[in-house]
Design a protein around this motif. Structure first.
Motif, PDB file in Angstrom:
ATOM      1  N   GLU A   1       0.001   0.558   2.245  1.00 34.97           N
ATOM      2  CA  GLU A   1       0.332   2.116   2.227  1.00 34.97           C
ATOM      3  C   GLU A   1      -0.166   2.478   3.705  1.00 34.97           C
ATOM      4  OE1 GLU A   1       0.032   6.281  -0.020  1.00 34.97           O
ATOM      5  OE2 GLU A   1      -1.103   4.474  -0.801  1.00 34.97           O
ATOM      6  N   PHE A   2      -1.265   2.273   4.022  1.00 40.68           N
ATOM      7  CA  PHE A   2      -2.031   2.577   5.260  1.00 40.68           C
ATOM      8  C   PHE A   2      -1.249   2.040   6.426  1.00 40.68           C
ATOM      9  CE2 PHE A   2      -4.734   1.995   8.811  1.00 40.68           C
ATOM     10  CZ  PHE A   2      -5.230   2.958   9.297  1.00 40.68           C
ATOM     11  N   SER A   3      -0.871   0.776   6.317  1.00 37.16           N
ATOM     12  CA  SER A   3      -0.228  -0.017   7.291  1.00 37.16           C
ATOM     13  C   SER A   3       1.005   0.438   7.792  1.00 37.16           C
ATOM     14  CB  SER A   3      -0.129  -1.571   6.842  1.00 37.16           C
ATOM     15  OG  SER A   3      -1.486  -1.991   6.960  1.00 37.16           O
ATOM     16  N   LEU A   4       1.900   1.042   6.843  1.00 35.26           N
ATOM     17  CA  LEU A   4       3.310   1.453   6.747  1.00 35.26           C
ATOM     18  C   LEU A   4       3.098   2.926   7.358  1.00 35.26           C
ATOM     19  CD1 LEU A   4       6.078   1.288   6.345  1.00 35.26           C
ATOM     20  CD2 LEU A   4       5.833   2.553   4.255  1.00 35.26           C
ATOM     21  N   LYS A   5       2.248   3.689   7.081  1.00 29.78           N
ATOM     22  CA  LYS A   5       2.047   5.031   7.718  1.00 29.78           C
ATOM     23  C   LYS A   5       1.525   4.891   9.222  1.00 29.78           C
ATOM     24  CE  LYS A   5       1.538   7.920   3.684  1.00 29.78           C
ATOM     25  NZ  LYS A   5       0.741   9.108   3.006  1.00 29.78           N
ATOM     26  N   PHE A   6       0.408   4.175   9.216  1.00 26.15           N
ATOM     27  CA  PHE A   6      -0.101   3.930  10.569  1.00 26.15           C
ATOM     28  C   PHE A   6       1.122   3.350  11.685  1.00 26.15           C
ATOM     29  CE2 PHE A   6      -1.726   0.880  14.048  1.00 26.15           C
ATOM     30  CZ  PHE A   6      -2.711   1.686  14.641  1.00 26.15           C
ATOM     31  N   SER A   7       1.705   2.106  11.177  1.00 26.23           N
ATOM     32  CA  SER A   7       2.834   1.728  11.944  1.00 26.23           C
ATOM     33  C   SER A   7       3.921   2.640  12.501  1.00 26.23           C
ATOM     34  CB  SER A   7       3.493   0.633  11.410  1.00 26.23           C
ATOM     35  OG  SER A   7       2.337  -0.359  11.142  1.00 26.23           O
ATOM     36  N   THR A   8       4.389   3.407  11.415  1.00 27.53           N
ATOM     37  CA  THR A   8       5.248   4.491  11.517  1.00 27.53           C
ATOM     38  C   THR A   8       4.885   5.495  12.713  1.00 27.53           C
ATOM     39  OG1 THR A   8       6.122   4.020   9.192  1.00 27.53           O
ATOM     40  CG2 THR A   8       6.926   6.146  10.430  1.00 27.53           C
ATOM     41  N   GLY A   9       3.752   6.013  12.232  1.00 28.97           N
ATOM     42  CA  GLY A   9       3.087   6.941  13.397  1.00 28.97           C
ATOM     43  C   GLY A   9       2.862   6.523  14.801  1.00 28.97           C
ATOM     44  N   LEU A  10       2.608   5.129  14.920  1.00 33.02           N
ATOM     45  CA  LEU A  10       2.526   4.669  16.164  1.00 33.02           C
ATOM     46  C   LEU A  10       3.825   4.835  16.959  1.00 33.02           C
ATOM     47  CD1 LEU A  10       0.835   2.936  18.315  1.00 33.02           C
ATOM     48  CD2 LEU A  10       1.410   0.985  16.985  1.00 33.02           C
ATOM     49  N   PHE A  11       5.083   4.343  16.376  1.00 28.48           N
ATOM     50  CA  PHE A  11       6.278   4.455  16.680  1.00 28.48           C
ATOM     51  C   PHE A  11       6.836   5.861  17.274  1.00 28.48           C
ATOM     52  CE2 PHE A  11       7.018   0.217  14.879  1.00 28.48           C
ATOM     53  CZ  PHE A  11       7.030  -0.430  16.128  1.00 28.48           C
ATOM     54  N   TYR A  12       6.184   6.938  16.511  1.00 26.14           N
ATOM     55  CA  TYR A  12       6.461   8.322  17.056  1.00 26.14           C
ATOM     56  C   TYR A  12       5.678   8.621  18.183  1.00 26.14           C
ATOM     57  CZ  TYR A  12       8.737   9.630  12.597  1.00 26.14           C
ATOM     58  OH  TYR A  12       9.810   9.941  11.729  1.00 26.14           O
ATOM     59  N   ILE A  13       4.351   8.104  18.320  1.00 29.12           N
ATOM     60  CA  ILE A  13       3.431   8.342  19.423  1.00 29.12           C
ATOM     61  C   ILE A  13       4.321   7.765  20.751  1.00 29.12           C
ATOM     62  CG2 ILE A  13       1.351   7.855  20.674  1.00 29.12           C
ATOM     63  CD1 ILE A  13      -0.045   8.035  17.632  1.00 29.12           C
ATOM     64  N   LEU A  14       4.607   6.425  20.461  1.00 27.75           N
ATOM     65  CA  LEU A  14       5.406   5.784  21.747  1.00 27.75           C
ATOM     66  C   LEU A  14       6.575   6.432  22.191  1.00 27.75           C
ATOM     67  CD1 LEU A  14       4.873   2.060  20.559  1.00 27.75           C
ATOM     68  CD2 LEU A  14       3.629   3.301  22.386  1.00 27.75           C
TER      69      LEU A  14
END
Length: 295
Positions: free
Chosen positions: A87-100
Motif C-alpha cells: 500500500e505504501f509502495s503504491l502511494k509512494f510510486s504514484t506520488g513520485l510520478f506526480y513530482i516528476l
C-alpha cells in the motif's frame, strides 16, 4: 503564450487527480484518478524526460497507456521489495510520478509532440475499431468477464493484495509461485487506484491494450516502409496473430511417426483419430509439432 496557458490548465487537472491518494473520492472520480495515475502520468513523464521532441502527437496518445503500466509496476516492485509494504509502495510510486511531472513542467519539457505521423489514418481507425470491438464483446457476453484462465489470474492478484510480494501459489497453499506475476502486480495496483472490481480491472487493461496494439504495429512498420497500404496490412495481420496461420505448418505433426514408442502407420492412425475441428480442441489440432499453443 497560449500553449503555456494550455499546459498550465492540463497540469492543474492532472494534479487534481492526486487527491485520491489522500482522500476517499466518490467512485467515478476515483476511477478517473486511478486511470490517470496508472495509464497516463508515468508514460507522460517518460516521454517528457527522455522522449524524442520530434515525435508525433499520435505517438503520445498511443504510447503513453502502454509505457505507463510498465513504469508504475517497476516502481512499485522496487519500492515494495525495499519496504515490504504494498500500500505504501503504491502511494509512494504514484506520488513520485506526480513530482516528476512537476519537474518536467518547470524545466520546460512539457512537450506533447507535433510532428506529422507516418502511420495512416486507417491504422488509427483500426485501433479505435478494435478497442470498440473488444468492448462490445464484453458487453454482449458476460462470461468473458471470467473466461478461461481469468480465475487463476484473479487468484494470483488476490494473493498479492492480501499478502504482498512475492505471492505464494494461490492454488497450492504454502508453496512459492512458479508463474510470472509482474502482470498481476500491475493488476493489483490498478485495482487499488481505481476502485474497480478485480475482473473489471482486467477488462480495462485488455481494452487499453487492444486500443494501442494496432497503432504500435503500424508505428514499428513505418520504420521499414513508407507505403501506407503495407503499414495498414501489417497492423491488420498482426491482430490475427501467428496462431491463426499456424495450421500452415500443421503437417509437421507427422514428424512424430519417426520417433517415440509408437511410430509408423500406427502413429499416423493415432494422430488422425485425435483430430478435432468442432470444439475448443481445434486449437491443439492446429498447433504444429513441436510448438506451443501460445501467441
Amino acid at each position: 503564450m497560449k500553449e503555456d496557458h494550455r499546459n498550465r490548465i492540463i497540469l492543474g487537472l492532472l494534479l487534481l487527480t492526486a487527491l485520491s491518494l489522500f482522500l476517499t473520492l466518490p467512485g467515478p472520480l476515483r476511477l478517473i484518478s486511478g486511470a490517470v495515475q496508472a495509464f497516463m502520468i508515468p508514460g507522460l513523464v517518460f516521454l517528457f524526460l527522455v522522449g524524442d521532441r520530434k515525435r508525433t502527437w499520435m505517438d503520445s496518445v498511443f504510447f503513453i497507456p502502454v509505457i505507463s503500466p510498465v513504469l508504475l509496476t517497476i516502481s512499485v516492485l522496487i519500492t515494495c521489495l525495499i519496504t515490504g509494504d504494498l500500500e505504501f509502495s503504491l502511494k509512494f510510486s504514484t506520488g513520485l510520478f506526480y513530482i516528476l511531472l512537476l519537474v518536467c513542467f518547470m524545466s520546460g519539457r512539457f512537450d506533447w509532440g507535433a510532428a506529422a505521423s507516418p502511420v495512416p489514418r486507417s491504422v488509427i481507425l483500426l485501433s479505435v475499431g478494435y478497442g470498440l470491438l473488444i468492448a462490445l464483446s464484453y458487453q454482449i457476453n458476460d462470461l468473458l468477464l471470467i473466461r478461461s484462465d481469468a480465475w487463476y489470474h484473479g487468484s494470483v492478484t488476490r494473493e498479492i493484495l492480501a499478502r504482498g510480494i512475492p505471492p505464494m501459489e494461490p492454488w497450492l497453499p504454502d508453496r512459492p509461485i512458479r508463474y510470472m506475476w509482474i502482470y498481476h502486480l500491475f493488476l493489483a495496483s490498478w485495482k487499488e487506484l481505481s476502485g474497480l472490481s478485480l475482473f473489471r480491472s482486467m477488462i480495462a487493461l485488455n481494452l487499453i491494450s487492444a486500443f494501442s496494439f494496432p497503432y504500435l504495429m503500424g508505428r514499428i512498420s513505418s520504420f521499414f516502409t513508407t507505403d501506407r497500404k503495407r503499414i495498414f496490412l501489417v497492423s491488420l495481420i498482426a491482430l490475427a496473430g501467428l496462431e491463426s496461420a499456424s495450421w500452415i505448418g500443421w503437417p509437421l505433426v507427422f514428424m512424430r511417426v519417426f520417433s517415440g514408442e509408437v511410430s509408423g502407420m500406427e502413429e499416423v492412425r493415432r494422430i488422425i483419430s485425435e483430430l478435432s475441428f468442432t470444439g475448443p480442441g481445434m486449437i491443439h489440432t492446429l498447433a504444429p509439432f513441436p510448438t506451443y499453443m501460445v501467441n
